[in-house]
Every structure is written in structure tokens, then in C-alpha cells.
Design a protein around this motif. Structure first.
Motif, PDB file in Angstrom:
ATOM      1  N   UNK A  13      39.507  14.831  34.436  1.00 27.39           N
ATOM      2  CA  UNK A  13      38.254  15.540  35.459  1.00 27.39           C
ATOM      3  C   UNK A  13      39.019  15.393  36.840  1.00 27.39           C
ATOM      4  N   UNK A  14      38.408  16.061  37.748  1.00 30.47           N
ATOM      5  CA  UNK A  14      38.971  16.364  39.129  1.00 30.47           C
ATOM      6  C   UNK A  14      38.756  17.642  39.139  1.00 30.47           C
ATOM      7  N   UNK A  15      39.272  17.956  40.560  1.00 34.18           N
ATOM      8  CA  UNK A  15      39.281  19.271  41.223  1.00 34.18           C
ATOM      9  C   UNK A  15      39.863  20.447  40.334  1.00 34.18           C
ATOM     10  N   UNK A  16      41.233  20.014  39.703  1.00 31.35           N
ATOM     11  CA  UNK A  16      42.049  20.898  39.384  1.00 31.35           C
ATOM     12  C   UNK A  16      41.426  21.190  37.877  1.00 31.35           C
ATOM     13  N   UNK A  17      40.652  20.428  37.403  1.00 27.42           N
ATOM     14  CA  UNK A  17      40.051  20.445  35.864  1.00 27.42           C
ATOM     15  C   UNK A  17      38.745  21.516  36.147  1.00 27.42           C
ATOM     16  N   UNK A  18      38.050  21.335  37.368  1.00 29.04           N
ATOM     17  CA  UNK A  18      36.860  22.156  37.615  1.00 29.04           C
ATOM     18  C   UNK A  18      37.404  23.495  37.809  1.00 29.04           C
ATOM     19  N   UNK A  19      38.420  23.752  38.618  1.00 25.89           N
ATOM     20  CA  UNK A  19      38.774  25.058  38.663  1.00 25.89           C
ATOM     21  C   UNK A  19      39.541  25.677  37.523  1.00 25.89           C
ATOM     22  N   UNK A  20      40.358  24.888  36.472  1.00 26.90           N
ATOM     23  CA  UNK A  20      40.781  25.600  35.488  1.00 26.90           C
ATOM     24  C   UNK A  20      39.433  25.905  34.665  1.00 26.90           C
ATOM     25  N   UNK A  21      38.541  24.994  34.432  1.00 22.28           N
ATOM     26  CA  UNK A  21      37.356  25.395  33.497  1.00 22.28           C
ATOM     27  C   UNK A  21      36.525  26.495  33.919  1.00 22.28           C
ATOM     28  N   UNK A  22      36.606  26.628  35.557  1.00 20.53           N
ATOM     29  CA  UNK A  22      35.911  27.754  35.975  1.00 20.53           C
ATOM     30  C   UNK A  22      36.472  29.091  35.912  1.00 20.53           C
ATOM     31  N   UNK A  23      37.806  29.245  35.911  1.00 24.17           N
ATOM     32  CA  UNK A  23      38.473  30.572  35.775  1.00 24.17           C
ATOM     33  C   UNK A  23      38.677  30.655  34.343  1.00 24.17           C
ATOM     34  N   UNK A  24      38.814  29.808  33.264  1.00 30.06           N
ATOM     35  CA  UNK A  24      38.866  30.296  32.014  1.00 30.06           C
ATOM     36  C   UNK A  24      37.654  30.811  31.601  1.00 30.06           C
ATOM     37  N   UNK A  25      36.395  30.080  32.080  1.00 30.90           N
ATOM     38  CA  UNK A  25      35.160  30.763  31.691  1.00 30.90           C
ATOM     39  C   UNK A  25      34.974  32.026  32.145  1.00 30.90           C
ATOM     40  N   UNK A  26      35.427  32.303  33.596  1.00 32.08           N
ATOM     41  CA  UNK A  26      35.199  33.596  33.638  1.00 32.08           C
ATOM     42  C   UNK A  26      35.886  34.596  33.002  1.00 32.08           C
ATOM     43  N   UNK A  27      37.374  34.246  32.744  1.00 31.96           N
ATOM     44  CA  UNK A  27      38.282  35.027  32.073  1.00 31.96           C
ATOM     45  C   UNK A  27      37.628  35.437  30.637  1.00 31.96           C
TER      46      UNK A  27
END
Length: 156
Positions: A13-27
Motif C-alpha cells: 500500500x502507498x501512492x504507487x499502489x493507489x495509482x496502479x489500482x486507479x488506472x487498472x480500474x479505469x482501464x
């Protein structure tokens, strides 16, 4: 076409994980209507310290059977975002069922696994941390889907 990100290391967990989850959800939301996705993240860890060879064996173990393999490597091909989107569309239209992106560890990807790849992509001549590379890849996957969908997200 299912997308797989096969990477060395576990993203906590952290900023990289937050970004990854956000972009994968959007994709996943954008790509679904285009026949792209979902994305599955496969993370492996070499706990015995075997280096690139051991990491390559672990990565090979999570690659789906019959998947097209794309390594993320500084020696790979440079593509613009629209070119990447068109490559994704071509693979989908050619009947590719699974596309696996491989991100190695700190030492890179073992030549034995690089040699199995159908293609190799680069984010430029600079070397990026493997944890950040998966975030960058997820953003480019989302960007490719928006380009193919005609969304204004990508601006020239």
C-alpha cells in the motif's frame, strides 16, 4: 483480450499502489466495451535470492498458456501512445486471447525469458524502478483504451 501484468516484487500500500489500482480500474471500465481486459496482476518474489534466473522461472510460472509475451525492457521498442493503442487493437483483432506484460526485478529480465517474448517495449533510455514501471504501464493501458474509444483523455 485479457491483459496480464507479470512483475517481480509485491507492491505494498502507498501512492504507487493507489495509482496502479486507479488506472487498472479505469482501464477495465473503458476497455470492456472494446474487447480489452480485464487486467490481472501476477506478482512474484524470489525469496531465496536466486537473481534474474530464479525470477525468470517464477515469472514463467505465472504466464498464461498461449499468451503473447511483451517484455518491458530498456532495449525494447519505443512507441508513441497512439502506436501502442493501435498495437493493442491489432493483437485483439488478430484473436490474441491473453497478452502478458513482463516486468523484471532490479537486475532486469533474464535473457532466457527475454528470448521467449513476442515483443519488447521500452519507456525510454532511462531505467525506471520496477515498482513505478507497472504504474506507468497501467496508465498507458488506460490511455490506449481511451484512444481506441475516441475519448478526449489523450491530447496531442
Amino acid at each position: 483480450m485479457k491483459i496480464h501484468i507479470c512483475a517481480v516484487g509485491r507492491l505494498r500500500s502507498g501512492p504507487e499502489r493507489t495509482l496502479l489500482d486507479d488506472y487498472l480500474d479505469r482501464f477495465d471500465k473503458t476497455g470492456r466495451a472494446l474487447g480489452l481486459g480485464p487486467v490481472k496482476l501476477h506478482e512474484v518474489e524470489d525469496r531465496r535470492g536466486g537473481g534474474m534466473v530464479a525470477e525468470a522461472q517464477l515469472l514463467a510460472g505465472v504466464l498464461p498458456k498461449g499468451a503473447r509475451i511483451c517484455t518491458m525492457d530498456e532495449r525494447g521498442k519505443l512507441m508513441s501512445s497512439p502506436e501502442f493503442a493501435q498495437q493493442m487493437a491489432r493483437l485483439r483483432d488478430d484473436g490474441t486471447g491473453d497478452l502478458a506484460f513482463v516486468i523484471g526485478g532490479a537486475e532486469g529480465i533474464d535473457p532466457s525469458l527475454r528470448g521467449r517474448a513476442d515483443m519488447s517495449l521500452s519507456f525510454g533510455k532511462m531505467v525506471w524502478p520496477h515498482m513505478l514501471a507497472r504504474v506507468m504501464l497501467s496508465e498507458q493501458l488506460y490511455r490506449a483504451a481511451t484512444i481506441l474509444a475516441g475519448s478526449p483523455y489523450h491530447r496531442v
